[in-house]
Design an enzyme around this catalytic site. Structure first.
Site, short mmCIF file in Angstrom:
data_model
loop_
_atom_site.label_atom_id
_atom_site.label_comp_id
_atom_site.label_asym_id
_atom_site.label_seq_id
_atom_site.Cartn_x
_atom_site.Cartn_y
_atom_site.Cartn_z
N ARG A 167 54.59 -36.05 21.11
CA ARG A 167 55.73 -36.12 20.17
C ARG A 167 55.52 -37.69 19.49
NH1 ARG A 167 60.74 -32.84 22.04
NH2 ARG A 167 59.59 -31.53 23.44
N LYS B 216 47.99 -28.18 37.04
CA LYS B 216 49.00 -27.64 38.12
C LYS B 216 50.15 -28.46 37.90
CE LYS B 216 49.33 -30.15 41.74
NZ LYS B 216 49.51 -31.61 41.87
N ASP C 151 42.13 -27.01 38.99
CA ASP C 151 42.67 -27.58 40.59
C ASP C 151 41.54 -28.57 40.64
OD1 ASP C 151 42.42 -28.17 43.20
OD2 ASP C 151 43.86 -26.61 43.56
N HIS C 152 41.86 -30.01 40.21
CA HIS C 152 40.73 -30.96 40.29
C HIS C 152 39.98 -30.83 41.69
CE1 HIS C 152 43.43 -33.72 42.29
NE2 HIS C 152 42.61 -34.38 42.58
N HIS D 80 45.27 -27.55 46.23
CA HIS D 80 44.12 -28.15 46.67
C HIS D 80 43.69 -27.62 48.07
CE1 HIS D 80 45.04 -30.39 43.22
NE2 HIS D 80 45.75 -31.43 43.92
#
Ligand code: BG6
Length: 500
Positions: free
Chosen positions: A47, A152, A181-182, A244
């Site tokens: 924005r 996530k 999911d890092h 995780h």
């Protein structure tokens, strides 16, 4: 690896923290190491009112502050950055995005409008953005692939995750959706697959016949920092455990995949998650410990308690620690406890897996035989340590514990990709192996739902002082089984002292 398809990467939430801290640095490094496609552009969307020039300036400054950059490469990289202000909850406003994408396709001479949409926004927009994109035909793959990366948390509980999934599937098909999911992007987490399935040495022992129990720790020294507002509505169960840590547990517990590809690997991941023994009332009372950190002096520094953190309610009952004894009900793991813990404001930052093997069937060298143990260190000081018994030199036959260490830092290939670099690269290449599939996300929520319900119970939360290893009750969880958590230090090989 270079990406073959020219493309546009659209980042929603372009003025947010994740974009500055992780995404733009990851894209810069991929660019600097020639891993992005020949022709590509990055379009920031949010924005806030920027234009291409002011957005470039902002990103350039933040890259210079955070990363080691080469001036020429940085200028060249920033040329690929563009910006479009869009009111992301107003479907009509997306026409501006469609026009800008056409302009970029012309400018970069894209034959196919391959587009990766990265949703780095508040979760409330995860259902809205796909619908708005679809309203303008931006989900249509007839003129190039269209992929969505979703950060996530994917849902807030089982019901909301299921309805979000349904909402997104109204407009995008599963092959277009990449749930990030890092932890799966971490080199050492992926290495679990290679360690287990490329060695004949470990896999034959990797089961209930030889393994006594497994510990999985995801500890952080940091508190909630500036994220109190978000965290207070989330807690350790939703923030770290549901995603995780359960993904790491799945990598430890899964069966060998038939092949190394997205479907085969994810089929096995989901199977093991679906085998998690459902948590019943008794498990919640006896095998689960939830904690919240309280103020304390740690190594000379006075640290605030969780309730004093910015954005956190004074009477908050949100957990910053979870310790759980879990079981996998299948042929391989029946009866083997998996003790899993994660928490903020613990003594140090460390993520590791410890496999404790059973004792030999007959203790010929006495009852106090050394333990056979494999420690897989995910971070920091990435590596593996194996402990086993050898003869203590001298008279008699006394066994003594010795260790063998492998350190990632010793490998020649020093250039490890960060988790976000790896995952962005994979999504651009259309490889979903390291992204969570819908059935796995659902299985994780299904498993943790009883914990989320139990959190409401007034007796469910215990305090722990900052800088300690969680509530005393978490120690008792293992003591009851005649076991103890390992005290990991920041260095894998330091085992003789505990960082307090
Ligand atoms: C994030 C959580 O997903 O993972 C954070 O939201 C947490 O609260 C972080 O700090 C930990 O990631 P890492 O890679 O530092 O272990």
């Amino acid at each position: 690896m270079t990406i073959s398809d020219n493309n546009t990467i659209v980042i929603f939430g372009a003025s947010g923290d994740l974009t500055f801290r992780k995404l733009i640095p990851a894209l810069y490094h991929l660019y600097a190491s020639n891993q992005l496609s020949e022709s590509f552009s990055i379009l920031g969307v949010s924005r806030s009112q920027y234009d291409d020039e002011s957005y470039r300036e902002k990103m350039k400054k933040s890259l210079q502050e955070m990363e080691k950059t080469d001036p020429e490469t940085l200028i060249a990289f920033c040329e690929h950055l563009h910006y479009q202000a869009v009111n992301t909850s107003d479907v009509d406003d997306y026409s501006k995005l469609a026009v800008k994408l056409d302009l970029l396709a012309d400018k970069y001479q894209l034959e196919q409008q391959n587009t990766l949409f990265y949703l780095a926004t508040p979760p409330s927009l995860y259902g809205v953005i796909p619908a708005c994109l679809a309203a303008h035909g931006l989900n249509d793959e007839s003129n190039g692939w269209k992929r969505l990366i979703i950060e996530k948390p994917f849902g807030y509980d089982l019901e909301s995750a299921q309805s979000l999934d349904k909402e997104i599937h109204n407009h995008f098909q599963e092959h277009q959706i990449y749930r990030i999911d890092h932890y799966l992007g971490k080199e050492t987490v992926q290495n679990l697959l290679v360690l287990r399935f490329s060695n004949a040495m470990f896999e034959p022992l990797w089961n209930r016949n030889f393994i006594d129990y497994v510990e999985i720790t995801g500890a952080e020294f940091l508190g909630v920092e500036e994220r109190g507002g978000y965290y207070d509505g989330s807690g350790a169960v939703r923030d770290m455990f549901q995603n995780h840590l359960l993904q790491v547990l799945a990598m430890v517990g899964m069966e060998p995949p038939a092949q190394i590809n997205a479907d085969s690997i994810r089929d096995e991941v989901v199977k093991v998650l679906q085998c998690l023994k459902p948590l019943e009332e008794d498990d919640l009372r006896k095998n689960l410990v939830l904690g919240q950190y309280t103020a304390s002096d740690v190594r000379g520094q006075q640290l605030a308690g969780y309730r004093e953190e910015h954005g956190v309610a004074d009477d908050s009952r949100t957990e910053t620690y979870i310790g759980l004894k879990a079981y996998i009900n299948n042929w391989r793991w029946n009866g083997v406890p998996f003790y899993v813990r994660t928490g903020k404001r613990l003594p140090t930052r460390v993520t590791e897996i410890v496999i404790h093997f059973k004792q030999t069937p007959h203790p010929v060298f006495g009852q106090n035989a050394p333990e056979n143990k494999l420690i897989i260190r995910i971070q920091p000081d990435e590596g593996i340590q194996m402990s086993f018994g050898l003869k203590e030199p001298g008279a008699g036959f006394k066994a003594k514990e010795v260790k063998m260490n492998f350190s990632y830092a010793d490998l020649q290939e020093t250039q490890m990709l960060t988790a976000y670099e790896r995952l962005l690269l994979d999504a651009l290449n259309g490889d979903a192996t390291l992204f969570a599939r819908t059935d796995a996300v659902e299985a994780c929520w299904k498993y943790v739902q009883p914990i989320l319900d139990f959190k409401q119970d007034p007796q469910s939360l215990f305090g722990y002082a900052c800088g300690t290893w969680g509530p005393q009750e978490a120690d008792e969880l293992l003591q009851r089984d005649d076991r103890a958590w390992r005290f990991p230090c920041k260095n894998l090989t330091d085992t003789d002292y505990c960082e307090l």
